[in-house]
Design a protein around this motif. Structure first.
Motif, PDB file in Angstrom:
ATOM      1  N   HIS A 190      -3.241  38.768  35.238  1.00 38.93           N
ATOM      2  CA  HIS A 190      -1.931  39.265  35.681  1.00 38.93           C
ATOM      3  C   HIS A 190      -0.837  38.446  35.021  1.00 38.93           C
ATOM      4  O   HIS A 190      -0.916  37.211  34.958  1.00 38.93           O
ATOM      5  CB  HIS A 190      -1.827  39.162  37.199  1.00 38.93           C
ATOM      6  CG  HIS A 190      -0.497  39.614  37.733  1.00 38.93           C
ATOM      7  ND1 HIS A 190      -0.182  40.939  37.956  1.00 38.93           N
ATOM      8  CD2 HIS A 190       0.607  38.895  38.080  1.00 38.93           C
ATOM      9  CE1 HIS A 190       1.051  41.020  38.408  1.00 38.93           C
ATOM     10  NE2 HIS A 190       1.556  39.801  38.497  1.00 38.93           N
ATOM     11  N   VAL A 191       0.193  39.123  34.526  1.00 38.89           N
ATOM     12  CA  VAL A 191       1.314  38.447  33.877  1.00 38.89           C
ATOM     13  C   VAL A 191       2.477  38.349  34.861  1.00 38.89           C
ATOM     14  O   VAL A 191       2.828  39.345  35.518  1.00 38.89           O
ATOM     15  CB  VAL A 191       1.752  39.215  32.611  1.00 38.89           C
ATOM     16  CG1 VAL A 191       2.987  38.570  31.996  1.00 38.89           C
ATOM     17  CG2 VAL A 191       0.614  39.268  31.605  1.00 38.89           C
ATOM     18  N   ALA A 192       3.040  37.163  34.972  1.00 39.32           N
ATOM     19  CA  ALA A 192       4.203  36.979  35.841  1.00 39.32           C
ATOM     20  C   ALA A 192       5.346  37.868  35.359  1.00 39.32           C
ATOM     21  O   ALA A 192       5.681  37.867  34.171  1.00 39.32           O
ATOM     22  CB  ALA A 192       4.640  35.523  35.850  1.00 39.32           C
ATOM     23  N   GLU A 193       5.923  38.607  36.267  1.00 40.47           N
ATOM     24  CA  GLU A 193       7.034  39.509  35.932  1.00 40.47           C
ATOM     25  C   GLU A 193       8.354  38.800  36.202  1.00 40.47           C
ATOM     26  O   GLU A 193       9.026  39.023  37.198  1.00 40.47           O
ATOM     27  CB  GLU A 193       6.900  40.812  36.731  1.00 40.47           C
ATOM     28  CG  GLU A 193       5.634  41.575  36.391  1.00 40.47           C
ATOM     29  CD  GLU A 193       5.477  42.880  37.164  1.00 40.47           C
ATOM     30  OE1 GLU A 193       6.420  43.245  37.918  1.00 40.47           O
ATOM     31  OE2 GLU A 193       4.427  43.534  37.031  1.00 40.47           O
ATOM     32  N   ASP A 194       8.690  37.897  35.260  1.00 40.03           N
ATOM     33  CA  ASP A 194       9.879  37.064  35.441  1.00 40.03           C
ATOM     34  C   ASP A 194      10.933  37.279  34.358  1.00 40.03           C
ATOM     35  O   ASP A 194      11.988  36.643  34.375  1.00 40.03           O
ATOM     36  CB  ASP A 194       9.485  35.587  35.483  1.00 40.03           C
ATOM     37  CG  ASP A 194       8.716  35.137  34.239  1.00 40.03           C
ATOM     38  OD1 ASP A 194       8.601  35.932  33.281  1.00 40.03           O
ATOM     39  OD2 ASP A 194       8.228  33.989  34.231  1.00 40.03           O
ATOM     40  N   GLY A 195      10.641  38.139  33.395  1.00 38.32           N
ATOM     41  CA  GLY A 195      11.614  38.387  32.336  1.00 38.32           C
ATOM     42  C   GLY A 195      11.766  37.257  31.355  1.00 38.32           C
ATOM     43  O   GLY A 195      12.719  37.230  30.570  1.00 38.32           O
ATOM     44  N   GLN A 196      10.810  36.319  31.357  1.00 37.77           N
ATOM     45  CA  GLN A 196      10.860  35.178  30.456  1.00 37.77           C
ATOM     46  C   GLN A 196       9.714  35.284  29.446  1.00 37.77           C
ATOM     47  O   GLN A 196       8.551  35.306  29.830  1.00 37.77           O
ATOM     48  CB  GLN A 196      10.718  33.870  31.240  1.00 37.77           C
ATOM     49  CG  GLN A 196      11.782  33.648  32.299  1.00 37.77           C
ATOM     50  CD  GLN A 196      13.157  33.387  31.702  1.00 37.77           C
ATOM     51  OE1 GLN A 196      13.275  32.794  30.632  1.00 37.77           O
ATOM     52  NE2 GLN A 196      14.198  33.822  32.399  1.00 37.77           N
ATOM     53  N   THR A 197      10.050  35.336  28.168  1.00 35.23           N
ATOM     54  CA  THR A 197       9.009  35.394  27.150  1.00 35.23           C
ATOM     55  C   THR A 197       8.247  34.077  27.120  1.00 35.23           C
ATOM     56  O   THR A 197       8.832  33.005  27.167  1.00 35.23           O
ATOM     57  CB  THR A 197       9.616  35.645  25.766  1.00 35.23           C
ATOM     58  OG1 THR A 197      10.329  36.875  25.787  1.00 35.23           O
ATOM     59  CG2 THR A 197       8.525  35.718  24.706  1.00 35.23           C
ATOM     60  N   GLY A 198       6.928  34.157  27.038  1.00 33.10           N
ATOM     61  CA  GLY A 198       6.102  32.956  26.959  1.00 33.10           C
ATOM     62  C   GLY A 198       4.750  33.306  26.387  1.00 33.10           C
ATOM     63  O   GLY A 198       4.410  34.477  26.157  1.00 33.10           O
ATOM     64  N   TRP A 199       3.949  32.280  26.158  1.00 32.34           N
ATOM     65  CA  TRP A 199       2.627  32.509  25.570  1.00 32.34           C
ATOM     66  C   TRP A 199       1.768  33.400  26.459  1.00 32.34           C
ATOM     67  O   TRP A 199       0.951  34.186  25.954  1.00 32.34           O
ATOM     68  CB  TRP A 199       1.938  31.180  25.309  1.00 32.34           C
ATOM     69  CG  TRP A 199       2.331  30.564  23.993  1.00 32.34           C
ATOM     70  CD1 TRP A 199       3.068  29.441  23.793  1.00 32.34           C
ATOM     71  CD2 TRP A 199       2.008  31.067  22.690  1.00 32.34           C
ATOM     72  NE1 TRP A 199       3.237  29.207  22.450  1.00 32.34           N
ATOM     73  CE2 TRP A 199       2.591  30.188  21.741  1.00 32.34           C
ATOM     74  CE3 TRP A 199       1.301  32.174  22.223  1.00 32.34           C
ATOM     75  CZ2 TRP A 199       2.473  30.384  20.364  1.00 32.34           C
ATOM     76  CZ3 TRP A 199       1.176  32.366  20.839  1.00 32.34           C
ATOM     77  CH2 TRP A 199       1.759  31.478  19.933  1.00 32.34           C
ATOM     78  N   ALA A 200       1.907  33.287  27.778  1.00 28.79           N
ATOM     79  CA  ALA A 200       1.085  34.113  28.674  1.00 28.79           C
ATOM     80  C   ALA A 200       1.306  35.595  28.388  1.00 28.79           C
ATOM     81  O   ALA A 200       0.351  36.395  28.365  1.00 28.79           O
ATOM     82  CB  ALA A 200       1.396  33.793  30.132  1.00 28.79           C
ATOM     83  N   THR A 201       2.554  35.983  28.156  1.00 26.05           N
ATOM     84  CA  THR A 201       2.849  37.388  27.854  1.00 26.05           C
ATOM     85  C   THR A 201       2.307  37.781  26.485  1.00 26.05           C
ATOM     86  O   THR A 201       1.720  38.860  26.316  1.00 26.05           O
ATOM     87  CB  THR A 201       4.368  37.622  27.910  1.00 26.05           C
ATOM     88  OG1 THR A 201       4.861  37.245  29.206  1.00 26.05           O
ATOM     89  CG2 THR A 201       4.712  39.074  27.650  1.00 26.05           C
ATOM     90  N   MET A 202       2.483  36.890  25.492  1.00 23.98           N
ATOM     91  CA  MET A 202       1.997  37.200  24.147  1.00 23.98           C
ATOM     92  C   MET A 202       0.470  37.283  24.115  1.00 23.98           C
ATOM     93  O   MET A 202      -0.106  38.146  23.437  1.00 23.98           O
ATOM     94  CB  MET A 202       2.503  36.153  23.153  1.00 23.98           C
ATOM     95  CG  MET A 202       4.015  36.185  22.935  1.00 23.98           C
ATOM     96  SD  MET A 202       4.603  37.829  22.458  1.00 23.98           S
ATOM     97  CE  MET A 202       6.225  37.461  21.812  1.00 23.98           C
ATOM     98  N   TYR A 203      -0.185  36.385  24.819  1.00 22.70           N
ATOM     99  CA  TYR A 203      -1.648  36.435  24.886  1.00 22.70           C
ATOM    100  C   TYR A 203      -2.104  37.749  25.535  1.00 22.70           C
ATOM    101  O   TYR A 203      -3.086  38.364  25.104  1.00 22.70           O
ATOM    102  CB  TYR A 203      -2.183  35.261  25.692  1.00 22.70           C
ATOM    103  CG  TYR A 203      -2.098  33.918  25.004  1.00 22.70           C
ATOM    104  CD1 TYR A 203      -2.176  33.803  23.615  1.00 22.70           C
ATOM    105  CD2 TYR A 203      -1.948  32.745  25.752  1.00 22.70           C
ATOM    106  CE1 TYR A 203      -2.095  32.560  22.996  1.00 22.70           C
ATOM    107  CE2 TYR A 203      -1.880  31.500  25.131  1.00 22.70           C
ATOM    108  CZ  TYR A 203      -1.951  31.414  23.763  1.00 22.70           C
ATOM    109  OH  TYR A 203      -1.883  30.186  23.156  1.00 22.70           O
ATOM    110  N   ALA A 204      -1.394  38.151  26.582  1.00 27.12           N
ATOM    111  CA  ALA A 204      -1.761  39.402  27.260  1.00 27.12           C
ATOM    112  C   ALA A 204      -1.591  40.589  26.321  1.00 27.12           C
ATOM    113  O   ALA A 204      -2.434  41.507  26.297  1.00 27.12           O
ATOM    114  CB  ALA A 204      -0.917  39.578  28.516  1.00 27.12           C
ATOM    115  N   LEU A 205      -0.515  40.615  25.537  1.00 21.61           N
ATOM    116  CA  LEU A 205      -0.327  41.714  24.582  1.00 21.61           C
ATOM    117  C   LEU A 205      -1.429  41.707  23.526  1.00 21.61           C
ATOM    118  O   LEU A 205      -1.866  42.779  23.058  1.00 21.61           O
ATOM    119  CB  LEU A 205       1.048  41.596  23.914  1.00 21.61           C
ATOM    120  CG  LEU A 205       2.252  41.964  24.793  1.00 21.61           C
ATOM    121  CD1 LEU A 205       3.558  41.614  24.098  1.00 21.61           C
ATOM    122  CD2 LEU A 205       2.221  43.452  25.165  1.00 21.61           C
ATOM    123  N   THR A 206      -1.883  40.518  23.147  1.00 21.78           N
ATOM    124  CA  THR A 206      -3.009  40.420  22.202  1.00 21.78           C
ATOM    125  C   THR A 206      -4.248  41.065  22.805  1.00 21.78           C
ATOM    126  O   THR A 206      -4.980  41.821  22.138  1.00 21.78           O
ATOM    127  CB  THR A 206      -3.283  38.955  21.848  1.00 21.78           C
ATOM    128  OG1 THR A 206      -2.125  38.388  21.239  1.00 21.78           O
ATOM    129  CG2 THR A 206      -4.464  38.833  20.891  1.00 21.78           C
TER     130      THR A 206
END
Length: 755
Positions: A25-41
């Motif tokens: 699950h990705v935190a829905e905080d509107g802040q770009t970070g590695w967690a979001t990029m890893y999830a998109l990968t």
């Protein structure tokens, strides 16, 4: 501040892919970070049919993407779900990712806005000509799903960015070269890319170009010495390396000018290379890898082995002049790496010099805290005096792990603050150096906490070495482990280059032997110490929990908890006891006692002092609101701390600024430190005990009498009187002093057997 488009990308990940196995699950905080990029990968891997999802956009992901979608644009059939991932990546990168659908998710439409954003990304990365048009291509996709920036960030350099863009344009078509950031900063990835570029220029194939500074690379550089008049790609790579190493005045050029030759001569002198003004092998090596040419002969060594007369002669014959040796061993280990008695005489007697290194552990982030720095400083001072190192000697405190930059900020710098504050407080006799990777050395120096660096450049793969220049204040540069000599003179050493900033010492004072002083606690004895302490206190009517020592009101700590907390500062109390030549048990007793008897009322009292100094409107009749109060581990009033520290400063026991108890600002300053800084509170407790010896009274109205300063042969009666005076005045205090003397004897039973 939350970015709505990034938030939408995060919601897209969770809504569309959140139920998949292997999708966090990705935190829905509107802040770009590695967690979001890893999830998109992972989203991309799923869409490509890869069953084992991972954060890594590796060879399998790239090869599968290339096979299925070598180019993606508005005309690509069946790619709408992939396009949604591209859109989300663009949102996270700060580009216009195009339209959203009726569910407020990326539309999957590669329209003109998406095409424009992709073209802008290509331009920013320097590959608009390499990858013409508006289509998304695999290597650009890989770059999209990272946190790398392709615009100058913060105080990044425009020259560095232009080189990054040039490198991308020149080499991205090579199999193992991937887009590097174009943010204006030299970094680990950029240094690796530069090494690959050099290998490509040598003529290596994709299989041969591994980024390792091996024999093939070294041979290629030896065959390509640059001098005034040289032109072309080699000069571009060399000048890029000069820029990356932050050589003042360097710029990105394709002709080796006389100006560049002058800058090269300056760098060679700085790095202690032969000054030729040419782009020769050793200069290339020093620009490309932290060791430089690891075969260079040095003038200094550091080692864990005793320097015997035979080994000293081996070192002299090999051209060495300075030896780095350890002040202490690692507790409870078998390796005996510290200086041996008489070894300094052997070193000096054979024409060598010595610089001291302090390291017990120091090999992980968890070790580094401000109070550990204070403890280590006290221990280092004590050991340096023990061996006879003169004032002015620089002690190098070791950071022996690959600290990431945030760990330097959160851990290493506070540790060195603790070192410096303590070294300054106890006379500033010794200077402070740091041993560690380049980034650590440079950052603690920039914070004003050290005066020279001993650089662990031998660790070429450390993130703290890759992408960082040699620190400006370097004294020793550790580049290789070698073995020299034979027979009795054989010795393994770390070979160090010397800048001349520190040549160590070759004369020493008579050692200050410390027979009878306390040593660090052996925690294997902790169960027995706890059992004896519990038994003693219970015999005095104080059970494991509750019972009340002074007040039967909400006691916070049990005997076990209080003892564990007090003993967690054993390294600090040991250092204080040795520095002040007093018994460790005497310092430990009031700390343990005050922790054990702490109640919820102490917290209310603290709140009252805070309200007094920070509140804009408070009731003067409120009994809890006071100018001062006892606080912290040792429950010390600010005015008591000020008086004690002023006395110790005036007696030359410590150094520092005198404070005035009549000034609210001084009371508030010291009170906050007592409350929030455990080291300051515990060290102040020791100073309070020293000062108490000048003012012994049972009742406040009694005339004070003076007893001897606390020492290693202090009598039980003097100890009892100090413990009473620490607490205050009156019959109750006097009665408790006998109880606390018993606590002192329990501690002494275990501390004494370790001397």
């Amino acid at each position: 501040m939350a970015d709505q488009m990034v938030l939408m990308a995060q919601q897209f990940i969770n809504k569309v892919y959140g139920s998949l196995a292997g999708m966090p699950h990705v935190a829905e905080d509107g802040q770009t970070g590695w967690a979001t990029m890893y999830a998109l990968t992972r989203c991309l891997q799923y869409e490509l049919g890869i069953t084992s999802l991972s954060d890594n956009f590796g060879p399998t992901t790239l090869a599968t993407l290339t096979a299925r979608y070598p180019s993606i644009d508005g005309s690509t059939s069946g790619a709408s779900r992939i396009i949604r991932i591209i859109q989300a990546g663009l949102y996270c990168k700060g580009y216009d990712g195009g339209d959203v659908d009726t569910f407020n998710l990326p539309s999957g439409n590669y329209n003109g806005r998406v095409a424009t954003a992709v073209q802008q990304l290509k331009s920013n990365a320097g590959v608009a000509d390499t990858f013409p048009g508006a289509a998304m291509v695999p290597k650009l996709f890989k770059a999209l799903l990272t946190m790398d920036a392709y615009v100058v960030v913060g105080n990044g350099s425009g020259i560095v960015r232009s080189i990054q863009q040039w490198m991308n344009a020149s080499y991205v078509q090579r199999a193992n070269f991937f887009l590097i950031p174009c943010d204006g900063f030299f970094s680990r990835d950029v240094q690796k890319a530069l090494m690959l570029a050099v290998q490509f220029q040598i003529g290596m194939t994709d299989a041969q170009a591994t980024g390792v500074f091996g024999p093939g690379t070294q041979a290629g550089l030896r065959a390509n010495t640059l001098s005034v008049g040289s032109t072309g790609r080699w000069v571009q790579l060399f000048s890029a390396a000069m820029v990356f190493n932050q050589r003042s005045g360097a710029t990105f050029i394709d002709t080796f000018t006389s100006d560049l030759s002058g800058l090269v001569s300056e760098f060679q002198d700085f790095a202690k290379l032969p000054v030729t003004g040419k782009g020769d092998f050793q200069t290339w090596a020093s620009l490309l890898v932290s060791t430089g040419d690891a075969t260079r002969p040095g003038q200094a060594v550091d080692c864990v082995t005793e320097i015997t007369p035979a080994r000293a002669q081996t070192l002299r014959a090999a051209g060495y002049q300075v030896v780095g040796r350890y002040l202490s061993n690692v507790p409870h280990t078998s390796l005996n790496k510290m200086l041996q008695l008489g070894e300094l005489s052997t070193i000096a007697g054979n024409g060598l010099r010595c610089f001291p290194i302090y390291q017990t552990f120091g090999d992980s982030a968890g070790y580094f805290r401000a109070d550990q720095g204070a403890s280590d400083a006290l221990a280092a001072i004590d050991r340096a005096r023990f061996y006879g190192f003169k004032g002015g000697t620089r002690i190098y405190f070791a950071v022996d792990f690959d600290a990431l930059d945030y760990e330097v900020t959160e851990r290493v710098i506070p540790y060195f603050r603790g070192v410096k504050d303590t070294m300054d407080q106890y006379g500033g006799v010794y200077r402070i150096g740091v041993y560690g990777p380049r980034n650590i050395c440079s950052r603690v120096a920039a914070a004003g906490l050290t005066s020279a660096s001993f650089v662990s450049d031998m660790s070429t793969g450390y993130s703290g070495n890759l992408g960082y220049p040699l620190p400006q204040d370097w004294a020793f540069d550790q580049i290789a482990t070698i073995t020299i000599g034979s027979g009795d003179g054989r010795i393994e050493i770390d070979n160090n280059i010397v800048s001349g900033r520190d040549w160590g010492q070759n004369t020493f004072d008579e050692g200050q032997w410390t027979n009878g002083q306390d040593y660090g606690f052996d925690y294997a004895l902790m169960p027995a110490l706890l059992a004896d302490m519990q038994q003693y206190l219970e015999s005095q009517g104080i059970p494991e929990r509750g019972g009340g020592i002074l007040e039967n009101i909400g006691e916070i700590y049990s005997t076990t908890e209080a003892l564990n907390l007090a003993m967690s500062y054993d390294a600090l109390t040991t250092g204080l006891a040795r520095a002040l030549r007093m018994r460790k048990a005497l310092i430990t007793v009031p700390i343990f006692w005050e922790i054990r008897k702490r109640t919820v009322l102490d917290g209310l009292a603290d709140d009252g002092v805070i309200q007094y100094h920070t509140g804009h409107d408070w009731d003067p009749t409120d009994q809890w609101i006071k100018r001062d109060g006892s606080t912290g581990l040792g429950q010390i009033f600010a005015y008591v701390a000020i008086n004690a520290r002023n006395y110790c400063i005036q007696q030359g026991i410590i150094t520092g600024e005198l404070k005035d108890i009549s000034r609210d600002a001084h009371i508030w300053e010291i009170w906050q430190k007592l409350r929030n800084d455990a080291y300051f509170n515990i060290s102040t407790a020791a100073h309070v005990l020293i000062h108490a010896a000048t003012d012994i009274r049972k009742y406040e109205s009694d005339p004070p009498i003076q007893i001897p300063r606390p020492s290693l042969d202090y009598s039980d009666e003097f100890t009892r009187l100090l413990l009473a005076r620490y607490q205050g005045f009156g019959d109750t205090v006097d009665a408790h002093s006998y109880l606390k003397l018993g606590v002192y004897r329990v501690f002494e039973k275990y501390f004494a057997q370790l001397r």
